[in-house]
Motif scaffolding. Structure first.
Motif, short mmCIF file in Angstrom:
data_model
loop_
_atom_site.label_atom_id
_atom_site.label_comp_id
_atom_site.label_asym_id
_atom_site.label_seq_id
_atom_site.Cartn_x
_atom_site.Cartn_y
_atom_site.Cartn_z
N HIS A 1 58.17 8.52 -78.88
CA HIS A 1 58.41 7.62 -77.76
C HIS A 1 58.99 8.44 -76.63
N PRO A 2 58.65 8.15 -75.41
CA PRO A 2 57.91 6.95 -75.00
C PRO A 2 56.41 7.06 -75.22
N TYR B 1 56.84 4.56 -68.74
CA TYR B 1 57.04 4.95 -70.13
C TYR B 1 57.42 3.72 -70.95
N TRP C 1 58.91 2.12 -74.31
CA TRP C 1 59.85 2.51 -75.36
C TRP C 1 59.70 1.60 -76.57
N ARG C 2 60.49 1.86 -77.61
CA ARG C 2 60.41 1.08 -78.84
C ARG C 2 60.70 -0.39 -78.56
#
Length: 662
Positions: free
Chosen positions: A582-583, A631, A633-634
């Motif tokens: 990630h990202p 980006y 992310w989780r």
């Protein structure tokens, strides 16, 4: 070291010396013999010659250093002696065994290369393979026809197509491959381009992984996919093709998809005007570039000596930029050199396992050339971004029409995340990162350009130079897999070298042999960026990295040792080489009329939280250091909402965001 290429040397006197790991004595080779297979450790066909290009693809590993020298003897007075050397650099601690005199892997590679002339699939022989074959009618007018849809996880490792028609038809039939029902095709290119035949005729390529044999086009690129594959043909002509035969090979794939990339291509048609290089590939994410195939036609000045249209467009150099580095990682010496030939392709057609020229013609009053080059064991890896370009003419000054395809493997993730940047000469930045140096030799500002595509953009930057030690520190995440440290410097000072310590541990020497001492008012090409990989054994679990960079005198074998070590900026990249990264660059799929809220938690930082179509809250962020990309992310664990649920955000500090939803 993976690739050696030469042309223009004197066959009677020119030699090559290779020093491995600081050895006092070199392995010495006469260049005229090196490429004939006369040396057992450099066997044919991995070493050879074609079209005045002399190449060697025998891998030459080294554990600590390699030095290559030559007497530089040119074949004719006033003729230049050209060379290219390609290599991979690994992080410290890798188990590298230096070049042995005999190597079983090299012997196996010789066998594989010899099979390329037969067009054989190097991956064949697996009894679990599923072979699908058939024939389809292509109706024309751009209507796609599916050859096969396959449910995954599987790996396609062979596609063969037989078009029983005039050879020009392959310019108008497209191969389209879509993975995992994504909205955009991963492969979308004319058959003539994809199979490296070129745009201009029947001369066929016969490489290791793409080409043609006995009227069958073939590709043996491994193509793994997790869920679904759809392989299609599209006939762009108005009239149908009644019978196109095909064969597809695939088998089970059980490996971790976080460790492999999806196969993709980038196909472009360029009408290249003055001033700008042609872009072969420009992609954000992680992966490897594994080849290009190109067709050019241009009408440069008439070549009076040869009494033929000029091929001056072949004077263009390739430039490959990796992970936003502004200095080309690969910078060539000419288009035909890039394709392992020489002197505008003296003998065509020819086809080799990893390179070839299928067409060269000047009979129509203008020059046309088709060629291919594969990067297999010398693939170009990238963790964040890759941009590959090529010039058309000495200074992008010869108009051309070109068709190019780039082959690459891809993951839509960022595996080198920009983490911080120390701007030398900026008091605020120096204070933030605790910068200090001893034995300062110079400080001030310079205005230069970078080499390559940026050589007309002047950049002013402050910096310092020293003959002592500079110190600085970056805060870091403890769960890292290593870092990359990038220095911006003035390469007008040649052969710079320093000893680097990280948190007191000796990382070794950081050196940059050579430089650019061209004396010009614009300072053209004097800026340079260079990367130092830092292995996880130095960084894992650390929340701060303290750097000591100590000037060292240059190698005594160099004629002009460095005056000092100069530094204008240091950038740190957080690496995640393996496992889920990630990202991500895969945008979340949102329901229609989905509500999105945005908050700015700090200067030049934006954050979104999107409820996707599955009811998961997905954070998305942007800041200038990310470039043009958002980006992803989780997702927020343990939270499930109705698809499209309104979400409100508030930032209560520069590093805290709260989301409110019903």
């Amino acid at each position: 070291m993976y690739r050696l290429w030469f042309t223009g040397f004197d066959p009677d006197t020119a030699n090559l010396k290779i020093y491995i790991d600081g050895a006092l004595f070199a392995r010495t080779y006469l260049l005229a013999k090196l490429f004939t297979g006369a040396y057992s450790e450099l066997p044919s066909p991995l070493a050879g010659e074609e079209s005045a290009g002399f190449y060697c693809y025998v891998p030459i590993p080294f554990r600590s250093s390699i030095r290559i020298t030559t007497n530089g003897a040119a074949a004719k007075p006033l003729q230049l002696f050209y060379y290219n050397v390609g290599y991979h650099r690994y992080t410290r601690g890798r188990n590298i065994v230096s070049w042995p005199e005999s190597n079983a892997a090299v012997a196996a590679a010789v066998g594989v290369w010899n099979k390329a002339e037969l067009g054989e699939n190097p991956n064949s022989g697996d009894p679990t393979t599923v072979r699908i074959s058939g024939s389809v009618r292509l109706p024309g007018m751009g209507i796609p026809i599916s050859l096969q849809e396959i449910e995954g996880p599987r790996i396609v490792y062979g596609i063969r197509i037989n078009v029983d028609a005039d050879v020009s038809v392959v310019n108008d039939i497209l191969l389209r491959i879509t993975w995992d029902r994504e909205p955009d095709a991963a492969v979308h290119a004319p058959l003539s381009a994809f199979f490296a035949l070129g745009h201009y005729g029947a001369n066929s390529a016969r490489s290791l992984v793409v080409g043609a044999i006995d009227d069958w086009l073939y590709t043996y690129f491994p193509m793994p996919f997790a869920h679904h594959a759809n392989i299609e043909l599209i006939n762009r002509r108005p009239m149908p093709l009644e019978s196109v035969k095909y064969e597809i090979l695939h088998k089970a794939f059980n490996e971790d998809f976080s460790r492999v990339g999806y196969f993709r291509t980038a196909y472009f048609r360029h009408l290249a005007g003055p001033g700008l290089s042609m872009t072969l590939l420009d992609i954000e994410g992680a992966g490897q570039l594994v080849g290009v195939a190109m067709s050019f036609e241009g009408s440069g000045p008439h070549d009076m000596e040869a009494n033929a249209p000029s091929l001056l467009f072949l004077e263009g150099d390739e430039r490959i930029y990796v992970d936003d580095c502004r200095t080309p990682t690969i910078y060539g010496t000419g288009t035909e050199d890039f394709f392992n030939a020489g002197w505008y392709f003296t003998k065509v057609p020819f086809s080799k396992p990893v390179h070839g020229c299928t067409t060269k013609n000047t009979d129509k009053g203008y020059g046309v050339v088709s060629a291919y080059r594969l990067f297999l064991h010398d693939a170009v890896p990238f963790r964040k971004h890759l941009r590959a370009t090529i010039e058309h003419g000495p200074a992008n000054d010869v108009p051309v029409l070109a068709r190019t395809v780039a082959y690459y493997y891809y993951q839509p993730v960022i595996r080198a995340l920009p983490w911080g940047r120390l701007e030398i000469g900026d008091p605020g930045s120096e204070s933030q990162y605790g910068y200090w140096n001893s034995s300062q030799h110079w400080s001030g500002s310079r205005t230069y350009t970078f080499e390559g595509d940026l050589d007309k953009i002047q950049i002013s930057h402050g910096g310092r130079a020293h003959r002592g030690t500079s110190r600085f520190a970056f805060p870091t995440p403890a769960d890292n897999q290593g870092f990359l440290l990038r220095r911006m410097f003035d390469q007008g000072i040649r052969n710079q070298r320093a000893r680097v310590r990280v948190n007191g541990q000796d990382l070794g020497s950081w050196s940059r042999t050579g430089g650019n001492t061209a004396d010009n008012d614009a300072g053209r090409g004097k800026w340079c960026e260079d990367d130092l990989p830092i292995p996880a054994s130095f960084t894992s679990g650390k929340t701060y990295l303290h750097f000591d960079v100590a000037y060292e005198p240059s190698d005594a074998t160099l004629s002009d040792p460095a005056l000092d070590w100069n530094e204008f900026s240091y950038s740190l990249y957080d690496l995640h080489e393996t496992g889920p990264a990630h990202p991500s660059l895969m945008s979340p799929r949102l329901p229609i009329l989905c509500a999105i809220d945005v908050v700015s938690r700090n200067l030049d930082k934006l954050d979104l939280v999107c409820p996707d179509e599955g009811g998961t809250l997905v954070p998305v962020a942007w800041e200038p250091i990310f470039g043009a990309s958002w980006y992803v992310w989780r997702s927020i664990a343990g939270v499930s909402v109705l698809p499209g649920c309104p979400v409100s955000l508030v930032s209560r500090s520069t590093d805290k965001i709260d989301a409110f939803f019903n």
